[in-house]
Each structure stands twice: as structure tokens, then as C-alpha cells.
Design an enzyme around this catalytic site. Structure first.
Site, PDB file in Angstrom:
ATOM      1  CE  LYS A  22      -2.065  36.960   4.044  1.00 19.91           C
ATOM      2  NZ  LYS A  22      -0.882  36.751   3.187  1.00 19.91           N
ATOM      3  CG  ASN A  23      -2.685  37.795  -0.017  1.00 18.81           C
ATOM      4  OD1 ASN A  23      -1.972  38.012   0.974  1.00 18.81           O
ATOM      5  ND2 ASN A  23      -3.000  36.573  -0.402  1.00 18.81           N
ATOM      6  NE  ARG A  91       8.008  34.522  -2.259  1.00 16.70           N
ATOM      7  CZ  ARG A  91       7.461  35.308  -3.182  1.00 16.70           C
ATOM      8  NH1 ARG A  91       6.485  36.126  -2.842  1.00 16.70           N
ATOM      9  NH2 ARG A  91       7.875  35.268  -4.431  1.00 16.70           N
ATOM     10  CB  CYS A 115       7.780  29.995   3.070  1.00 12.26           C
ATOM     11  SG  CYS A 115       6.677  29.946   1.677  1.00 12.26           S
ATOM     12  NE  ARG A 120       5.945  31.829  -2.310  1.00 14.42           N
ATOM     13  CZ  ARG A 120       5.080  32.351  -1.436  1.00 14.42           C
ATOM     14  NH1 ARG A 120       5.046  31.881  -0.219  1.00 14.42           N
ATOM     15  NH2 ARG A 120       4.304  33.346  -1.770  1.00 14.42           N
ATOM     16  N   PRO A 121      10.613  31.767  -5.753  1.00 14.12           N
ATOM     17  CG  PRO A 121      10.378  30.964  -7.915  1.00 14.12           C
ATOM     18  CD  PRO A 121      10.016  30.665  -6.497  1.00 14.12           C
ATOM     19  CG  ASP A 123      12.226  33.477 -11.940  1.00 19.24           C
ATOM     20  OD1 ASP A 123      11.527  33.218 -10.929  1.00 19.24           O
ATOM     21  OD2 ASP A 123      11.939  33.067 -13.080  1.00 19.24           O
ATOM     22  CG  LEU A 124       8.543  35.066 -13.452  1.00 19.69           C
ATOM     23  CD1 LEU A 124       7.154  34.499 -13.189  1.00 19.69           C
ATOM     24  CD2 LEU A 124       8.900  34.956 -14.939  1.00 19.69           C
ATOM     25  CG  ASP A 306      -3.782  31.810  -1.178  1.00 18.69           C
ATOM     26  OD1 ASP A 306      -3.763  33.042  -1.335  1.00 18.69           O
ATOM     27  OD2 ASP A 306      -2.789  31.086  -1.328  1.00 18.69           O
ATOM     28  NE  ARG A 398       3.040  35.300   8.018  1.00 16.23           N
ATOM     29  CZ  ARG A 398       3.975  35.029   7.114  1.00 16.23           C
ATOM     30  NH1 ARG A 398       4.712  33.972   7.245  1.00 16.23           N
ATOM     31  NH2 ARG A 398       4.156  35.811   6.085  1.00 16.23           N
TER      32      ARG A 398
HETATM   33  C1  EPZ Z   1       0.562  35.738  -3.827  1.00 10.99           C
HETATM   34  O1  EPZ Z   1       1.878  35.289  -3.596  1.00 10.99           O
HETATM   35  C2  EPZ Z   1      -0.155  35.592  -2.492  1.00 10.99           C
HETATM   36  N1  EPZ Z   1       0.534  36.386  -1.454  1.00 10.99           N
HETATM   37  C3  EPZ Z   1      -0.168  34.125  -2.069  1.00 10.99           C
HETATM   38  O2  EPZ Z   1      -0.945  34.038  -0.874  1.00 10.99           O
HETATM   39  C4  EPZ Z   1      -0.852  33.314  -3.162  1.00 10.99           C
HETATM   40  O3  EPZ Z   1      -0.823  31.938  -2.806  1.00 10.99           O
HETATM   41  C5  EPZ Z   1      -0.124  33.521  -4.490  1.00 10.99           C
HETATM   42  O4  EPZ Z   1      -0.095  34.931  -4.813  1.00 10.99           O
HETATM   43  C6  EPZ Z   1      -0.790  32.791  -5.646  1.00 10.99           C
HETATM   44  O5  EPZ Z   1      -2.120  33.209  -5.761  1.00 10.99           O
HETATM   45  C7  EPZ Z   1       0.361  37.723  -1.422  1.00 10.99           C
HETATM   46  O6  EPZ Z   1      -0.315  38.288  -2.258  1.00 10.99           O
HETATM   47  C8  EPZ Z   1       1.043  38.459  -0.313  1.00 10.99           C
HETATM   48  P1  EPZ Z   1       3.047  34.219  -7.208  1.00 10.99           P
HETATM   49  P2  EPZ Z   1       3.011  35.543  -4.732  1.00 10.99           P
HETATM   50  O7  EPZ Z   1       4.216  35.092  -7.520  1.00 10.99           O
HETATM   51  O8  EPZ Z   1       2.676  36.737  -5.531  1.00 10.99           O
HETATM   52  C9  EPZ Z   1       6.021  31.180  -9.228  1.00 10.99           C
HETATM   53  C10 EPZ Z   1      -1.421  33.504   1.349  1.00 10.99           C
HETATM   54  O9  EPZ Z   1      -1.680  32.395   1.836  1.00 10.99           O
HETATM   55  N2  EPZ Z   1       6.907  32.356  -9.403  1.00 10.99           N
HETATM   56  O10 EPZ Z   1       1.748  34.516  -7.850  1.00 10.99           O
HETATM   57  O11 EPZ Z   1       4.318  35.475  -4.057  1.00 10.99           O
HETATM   58  C11 EPZ Z   1       5.826  30.821  -7.772  1.00 10.99           C
HETATM   59  O12 EPZ Z   1       6.874  29.988  -7.304  1.00 10.99           O
HETATM   60  C12 EPZ Z   1      -0.301  33.629   0.334  1.00 10.99           C
HETATM   61  O13 EPZ Z   1      -2.057  34.557   1.583  1.00 10.99           O
HETATM   62  C13 EPZ Z   1       8.055  32.218 -10.162  1.00 10.99           C
HETATM   63  O14 EPZ Z   1       8.362  31.138 -10.670  1.00 10.99           O
HETATM   64  O15 EPZ Z   1       2.834  34.244  -5.633  1.00 10.99           O
HETATM   65  C14 EPZ Z   1       4.507  30.097  -7.805  1.00 10.99           C
HETATM   66  O16 EPZ Z   1       4.732  28.757  -8.222  1.00 10.99           O
HETATM   67  C15 EPZ Z   1       0.491  32.351   0.195  1.00 10.99           C
HETATM   68  N3  EPZ Z   1       8.868  33.307 -10.326  1.00 10.99           N
HETATM   69  C16 EPZ Z   1       3.718  30.837  -8.890  1.00 10.99           C
HETATM   70  O17 EPZ Z   1       4.701  31.504  -9.684  1.00 10.99           O
HETATM   71  C17 EPZ Z   1       8.558  34.527  -9.777  1.00 10.99           C
HETATM   72  O18 EPZ Z   1       9.313  35.499  -9.992  1.00 10.99           O
HETATM   73  C18 EPZ Z   1       2.747  31.874  -8.332  1.00 10.99           C
HETATM   74  O19 EPZ Z   1       3.463  32.701  -7.454  1.00 10.99           O
HETATM   75  C19 EPZ Z   1       7.378  34.644  -9.007  1.00 10.99           C
HETATM   76  C20 EPZ Z   1       6.563  33.546  -8.837  1.00 10.99           C
END
Ligand code: EPZ
Length: 419
Positions: A22-23, A91, A115, A120-121, A123-124, A306, A398
Site C-alpha cells: 500500500k505504502n 492523509r 489522525c 501528522r505535520p 512542515d518538512l 507500523d 484501508r
Molecule cells: C508513512 O507515513 C507511512 N504511510 C506510515 O504508514 C508510516 O507509519 C510512516 O511512513 C513511518 O514509517 C504511507 O507511506 C502512506 P513520516 P508518513 O512523514 O510518510 C514526523 C500505515 O499504517 N513528520 O515518515 O506520513 C511525523 O509526525 C501508515 O500504513 C514531521 O515532523 O510518515 C512522524 O513523527 C501509518 N514533519 C515522523 O516524522 C513532516 O513534514 C515520521 O513521519 C513529516 C513528518
């Protein structure tokens, strides 16, 4: 809303075929926006999140055709505004921002809400787009991006919880059509990032270093259509291995990539299970000893967030005391209160769960919440006494294709009750 009834006390045995990731599929489908030519993506799982993404792409003007696991997309003429009523449901819709900015130099997508796993920021992501020369405005709940042109830049994508997976994908998809070289420092190393990079390279992009923390992209004038097969879903595979650990005599996950499951296999071996693998399968069987664990979730290749909920379900009936520390999404413990309703003994403080193993859980009505927490409740219910009723099953649908049917084929007794 459908619910499922899990009849406890079962033993699982046999093989289960793993679907496409999925991801990985979600950003790859978004990446088809980067070319006017047809793309054919194979092994796309049949999930509601995928359906949402295909609906968004259709509303952006793409021609979308789907026949079982194969999706054909042609983004000949596209709009740049993603519809709020669909984006708010998922998201991961944010990953259309990068390709829209890359191709059209403009994008309007609603801000993803938080969620159940926490804030779920993005900013990056936005910092990366600005570094490439985009003007970023957040107004009325929407993200507005526009750029006269995109210029390659050096971008650090590491946040306080480590790298961002979708953020790395978004910046890659914006940078492939920028002028010059983009260096991403602190990039996510997940296999799904590598899969996206491989698809972009097949479309004509120039990318090196995917799978490491330093990715370099050399912009090209345009991309062409490509065919691609999505990698296996490592989290679905890990979930079924934990099902085998909790209630199995011998379970094999097939059509998977053991190299993506290193941290999960290591943890299961530490817990006392027997694991073996071939090039595309992993087998788990109990070998009598079961040991508590200390786990800390980390960015790939560390233990995946996950898989955290699924391991909590397993450790709930593991002799001794286990400790699970969540460093990626510190609030990701929705499953704990529901597991306690089934008799688990878990103390939660901040981002750390201390789990005191109990003999056996008991079935109870529980509520699904985040995707992986819901799967964890199904796993916990398999060996439990009595029946567990899991409401709001749409959370599971989902991210898991027919999880009830796949578990029943292994010997479970799960009924889906249409509401
Ligand atoms: C991906 O989400 C996955 N989703 C998530 O899987 C997975 O848990 C996550 O990566 C971490 O491995 C998809 O790929 C669709 P991140 P993503 O940006 O990319 C912080 C599932 O169950 N952050 O890597 O949205 C954030 O808050 C889902 O399949 C910032 O601070 O996650 C988190 O603490 C759930 N600023 C950390 O980084 C930003 O701009 C990792 O988030 C972006 C993220």
C-alpha cells in the site's frame, strides 16, 4: 459499518500470499501525474486507500483504468486542485503535491488533518518545496504551491522524529523536473522510497542513492510513461508472521521479500520463535520457548512503527514483562485500551508501554481505530477465550486486502457482519 466476529481458540497453519505494498503503491500512483504518457502499474492492492488515490487522480483529470491488480493511468491534461472531500479521508493524498508542483508548477491540496496515531505535520514537505523555489501559502485549510520554475537545491529532510517517508517521496517527485541537482540529506531509507525512485528512473528520471540517507536527483526536461510492479507489502507480511507467532503451529508468508523484514524477523527470533526463509517467503513456527522483548520503533531499517501494535498484541500473553517504546509516532497506542478490555495488563506512560504477560486474553467487543491497531485486535482475538467483536472494520480494509478471508484460509474462524 461492517464489523467482524473473531471466534477465539484457533490454531493457524499454512501459506498466505502477500499483496503489493500500500505504502509503495500510493506515491507511485501519484507519480504518474509527472508524464502525459500512459503508465501501467502492476500488483496494486485492492484497498480503500488505493481507491481514494485513484479517485483523486481521476478528479485531477487522469484517465484511470483498473483490472484486478493492474492499473493503467494517463495524465494527459491535468488540473492542479485536489478535491477536499476526498483528500480529507486520506492523509497520504499529500503525495500528489510533489508531482503537481513538478509538472504544473502549481498545486492546491487541503491540509491533512491529524489522525488517531497523532499529529501528522507536513512542515518538512513544505520546507523542501520552498527550497526548490516554490511559494508556499497555507490558507483556509489548503496548501497552495506555485513556482515560476523549480531549481535544484540541498535539502535536509530530517525532523525531530527522524526522516519523513512521504516527504522524501514528495521532494523527489518535485525535483525530478527541476533545473539542476537536488541533494536530499536525511532522506528516508524505506523500501517504499526505493520502489518509488525505481519507478521514476524507469520514467527517465536521474536519481541515485535511494535507500540511503543521501539521495541525489539531476533534473530532466520531461518524463515518459513506464510500466512497474509494486514491491510486496512488508507490513502485511509482518502482520501475518505475528499471527503465526500468536496462534500458529506453522505459517508461511509467500511472494514477499525477506530482506525488507530484517528487524521484524530478528525481534520474532528474540521472542523465541523459529524462523526460516527462501528468496520470496518466510516461515514461522513456535519452538517451545517464548521470551518477553524490549522493542523501540525506529526509521527503517530499524523496527517499524507500523508493526508496533501487532507486537503489543503478541507480547500481551508472553510470559514476563516486555517494554515497547514508540519513537516515530509517540501517541500511537490506540490499541492499548482495547487490548486491556480483553484482559491485557499494560501500563502506558508517554511513549512507552510496559506489558505484563497474562495467561490468556478473553474475547470482548472492541473498537478498531488506526489501521495497524485494528489488525492487532484481530491478532489478539485469535487465541483468546470466546468471541471478539471488532467494530468499524473499515479501518482494517484501508490497508489489508481481505484479512478475514486470508486468516480463515489459515484456520481462523472470522465472520464479517454487514451492517
Ligand atoms: C508513512 O507515513 C507511512 N504511510 C506510515 O504508514 C508510516 O507509519 C510512516 O511512513 C513511518 O514509517 C504511507 O507511506 C502512506 P513520516 P508518513 O512523514 O510518510 C514526523 C500505515 O499504517 N513528520 O515518515 O506520513 C511525523 O509526525 C501508515 O500504513 C514531521 O515532523 O510518515 C512522524 O513523527 C501509518 N514533519 C515522523 O516524522 C513532516 O513534514 C515520521 O513521519 C513529516 C513528518
Amino acid at each position: 459499518m461492517d464489523k467482524i466476529l473473531v471466534h477465539g481458540g484457533v490454531r493457524l497453519k499454512g501459506d498466505v500470499r502477500i499483496g503489493g505494498s500500500k505504502n509503495s503503491a500510493l506515491p507511485i500512483l501519484a507519480a504518474t501525474l509527472l508524464t502525459k504518457e500512459k503508465c501501467v502499474i502492476d500488483r496494486v492492492p485492492d484497498l480503500s486507500d488505493i481507491h481514494y488515490m485513484l479517485t483523486i487522480l481521476g478528479r485531477l483529470g487522469c484517465e484511470v483504468e483498473r483490472a484486478s491488480g493492474v492499473v493503467q493511468i494517463r495524465a494527459e491534461k491535468i488540473l492542479t486542485e485536489a478535491p477536499y472531500e476526498i483528500v480529507r479521508k486520506m492523509r497520504a493524498s499529500v503525495c500528489v503535491l510533489g508531482p503537481l508542483l513538478g509538472r504544473e508548477k502549481a498545486a492546491k491540496v487541503s491540509l491533512p488533518g491529524g489522525c488517531v496515531i497523532g499529529d501528522r505535520p507536513i512542515d518538512l514537505h513544505l520546507k523542501g518545496f520552498e527550497s526548490l523555489g516554490a511559494k508556499v501559502v497555507v490558507k483556509g485549510g489548503d496548501i497552495l504551491l506555485e513556482a515560476k520554475k523549480l531549481q535544484g537545491a540541498r535539502i535536509n529532510l530530517r525532523g525531530r522524529h527522524g526522516p519523513t517517508v512521504l516527504g522524501t517521496g514528495n521532494i523527489m517527485m518535485a525535483a525530478v523536473l527541476a533545473e539542476g541537482i537536488t541533494d536530499i540529506e536525511g532522506a528516508a531509507e524505506e523500501p517504499e522510497v526505493v520502489d518509488l525512485a525505481n519507478f521514476l528512473i524507469a520514467m527517465g528520471a536521474k536519481i541515485s542513492g535511494a535507500g540511503t540517507q543521501h539521495i541525489q536527483i539531476e533534473g530532466v526536461p520531461e518524463l515518459h510513461g513506464a510500466n512497474h510492479t509494486v514491491i510486496p507489502d512488508r507490513i502485511e507480511a509482518g502482520t501475518f508472521l505475528v499471527a503465526g507467532a500468536i496462534a500458529g503451529s506453522r505459517v508461511t508468508v509467500t511472494r514477499t521479500n525477506p530482506a525488507h523484514l530484517g528487524a521484524v524477523i530478528t525481534a520474532l527470533k528474540k521472542a523465541g520463535f523459529e524462523l526460516s526463509h527462501t528468496s520470496d517467503s518466510v516461515t514461522i513456527s513456535p519452538n517451545g520457548s517464548r521470551r518477553p522483548l524490549h522493542i523501540e520503533t525506529l526509521p527503517y531499517p530499524g523496527f517499524p512503527t507500523d508493526m508496533q501494535a501487532q507486537f503489543c498484541a503478541m507480547l500481551a500473553t508472553m510470559d514476563g514483562t516486555s517494554v515497547v517504546t514508540e519513537t516515530v509516532f509517540p501517541q500511537r497506542f490506540m490499541h492499548v485500551s482495547e487490548l486491556k478490555r480483553m484482559g491485557a495488563s499494560i501500563d502506558l506512560n508517554n511513549h512507552c508501554a510496559t506489558i505484563h504477560g497474562v495467561e490468556r486474553l478473553s474475547g470482548a467487543p472492541v473498537m478498531a481505530s488506526d489501521l495497524r491497531a485494528s489488525a492487532a485486535l484481530v491478532l489478539a482475538a485469535l487465541p483468546a477465550d470466546g468471541i471478539t467483536e471488532i467494530n468499524r472494520v473499515y479501518h482494517i480494509d484501508r490497508g489489508y486486502e481481505a484479512i478475514d478471508e486470508k486468516l480463515n484460509a489459515l484456520g481462523a474462524h472470522i465472520e464479517r457482519v454487514k451492517s
